[in-house]
Design a protein around this motif. Structure first.
Motif, PDB file in Angstrom:
ATOM      1  N   ASN A  53       0.830  -1.207   0.000  1.00  0.00           N
ATOM      2  CA  ASN A  53       0.000   0.000   0.000  1.00  0.00           C
ATOM      3  C   ASN A  53       0.866   1.260   0.000  1.00  0.00           C
ATOM      4  O   ASN A  53       0.649   2.204   0.745  1.00  0.00           O
ATOM      5  CB  ASN A  53      -0.965  -0.005   1.198  1.00  0.00           C
ATOM      6  N   HIS A  54       1.847   1.247  -0.880  1.00  0.00           N
ATOM      7  CA  HIS A  54       2.756   2.377  -0.989  1.00  0.00           C
ATOM      8  C   HIS A  54       3.095   2.533  -2.467  1.00  0.00           C
ATOM      9  O   HIS A  54       3.462   1.544  -3.112  1.00  0.00           O
ATOM     10  CB  HIS A  54       4.015   2.108  -0.146  1.00  0.00           C
ATOM     11  N   ASN A  70       8.337   8.907  -1.945  1.00  0.00           N
ATOM     12  CA  ASN A  70       8.194   9.608  -0.669  1.00  0.00           C
ATOM     13  C   ASN A  70       6.830   9.263  -0.105  1.00  0.00           C
ATOM     14  O   ASN A  70       6.053   8.543  -0.731  1.00  0.00           O
ATOM     15  CB  ASN A  70       8.451  11.117  -0.790  1.00  0.00           C
ATOM     16  N   THR A  71       6.595   9.725   1.105  1.00  0.00           N
ATOM     17  CA  THR A  71       5.353   9.364   1.794  1.00  0.00           C
ATOM     18  C   THR A  71       4.510  10.621   1.915  1.00  0.00           C
ATOM     19  O   THR A  71       4.801  11.512   2.717  1.00  0.00           O
ATOM     20  CB  THR A  71       5.671   8.761   3.175  1.00  0.00           C
ATOM     21  N   ASP A  73       1.570  11.185   3.043  1.00  0.00           N
ATOM     22  CA  ASP A  73       0.910  11.364   4.341  1.00  0.00           C
ATOM     23  C   ASP A  73       1.837  12.014   5.377  1.00  0.00           C
ATOM     24  O   ASP A  73       1.375  12.738   6.256  1.00  0.00           O
ATOM     25  CB  ASP A  73       0.436  10.012   4.902  1.00  0.00           C
TER      26      ASP A  73
HETATM   27  C1  LIG Z   1      -5.119   5.719   2.165  1.00  0.00           C
HETATM   28  C2  LIG Z   1      -3.828   5.098   1.735  1.00  0.00           C
HETATM   29  O1  LIG Z   1      -3.375   4.196   2.672  1.00  0.00           O
HETATM   30  C3  LIG Z   1      -2.768   6.148   1.539  1.00  0.00           C
HETATM   31  O2  LIG Z   1      -3.215   7.119   0.621  1.00  0.00           O
HETATM   32  C4  LIG Z   1      -1.432   5.584   1.098  1.00  0.00           C
HETATM   33  C5  LIG Z   1      -1.438   4.945  -0.278  1.00  0.00           C
HETATM   34  N1  LIG Z   1      -0.161   4.987  -0.943  1.00  0.00           N
HETATM   35  C6  LIG Z   1       0.781   5.884  -0.626  1.00  0.00           C
HETATM   36  N2  LIG Z   1       1.896   5.991  -1.337  1.00  0.00           N
HETATM   37  C7  LIG Z   1       2.814   6.906  -1.045  1.00  0.00           C
HETATM   38  N3  LIG Z   1       3.931   6.978  -1.776  1.00  0.00           N
HETATM   39  N4  LIG Z   1       2.655   7.746  -0.013  1.00  0.00           N
HETATM   40  C8  LIG Z   1       1.586   7.708   0.774  1.00  0.00           C
HETATM   41  O3  LIG Z   1       1.487   8.494   1.713  1.00  0.00           O
HETATM   42  C9  LIG Z   1       0.587   6.743   0.479  1.00  0.00           C
HETATM   43  N5  LIG Z   1      -0.488   6.631   1.218  1.00  0.00           N
END
Ligand SMILES: C[C@H](O)[C@H](O)[C@H]1CNC2=NC(N)=NC(=O)C2=N1
Length: 95
Positions: A53-54, A70-71, A73
């Motif tokens: 989930n990334h 990158n993240t 969130d």
């Molecule tokens: C709701 C879901 O878990 C989020 O949107 C996840 C999905 N994939 C993601 N991918 C990336 N690269 N960064 C995130 O912050 C992220 N958040």
């Protein structure tokens, strides 16, 4: 998920060759044999992204694949990005 500071990022980067920290993300570029091989690898990476989930920011031009991690969130680079980068390396090395 807390974002890593720059010195933590640079320290973690010592474990994965070929990646660099650029404009707020882990970044690398791969070159494959042709478009078909590139897209096949992208498909394998995509399944693993779903499992973690990334998701990457990536672009493909013919046989070149550029990946940025990158993240969103967290507003920066986290350990999740390093986990996915290592997975991507494993997929490519196993090919
Ligand atoms: C709701 C879901 O878990 C989020 O949107 C996840 C999905 N994939 C993601 N991918 C990336 N690269 N960064 C995130 O912050 C992220 N958040």
């Amino acid at each position: 998920m807390t974002k890593l500071n720059e010195s933590e990022i640079l320290e973690q980067l010592e474990d994965i060759k070929g990646w660099e920290y650029n404009e707020g993300a882990l970044e690398t570029t791969f070159e494959f044999k042709n478009f078909k091989e590139t897209f096949a690898i992208m498909t394998r990476i995509a399944f693993e992204c779903e499992a973690q989930n990334h998701h990457p920011e990536w672009s493909n031009v013919y046989k070149t694949l550029t990946i940025r991690l990158n993240t969103h969130d967290a507003g920066g680079v986290t350990i999740k990005d390093f986990k996915l980068a290592k997975t991507i390396e494993e997929i490519i090395e196993s090919d």
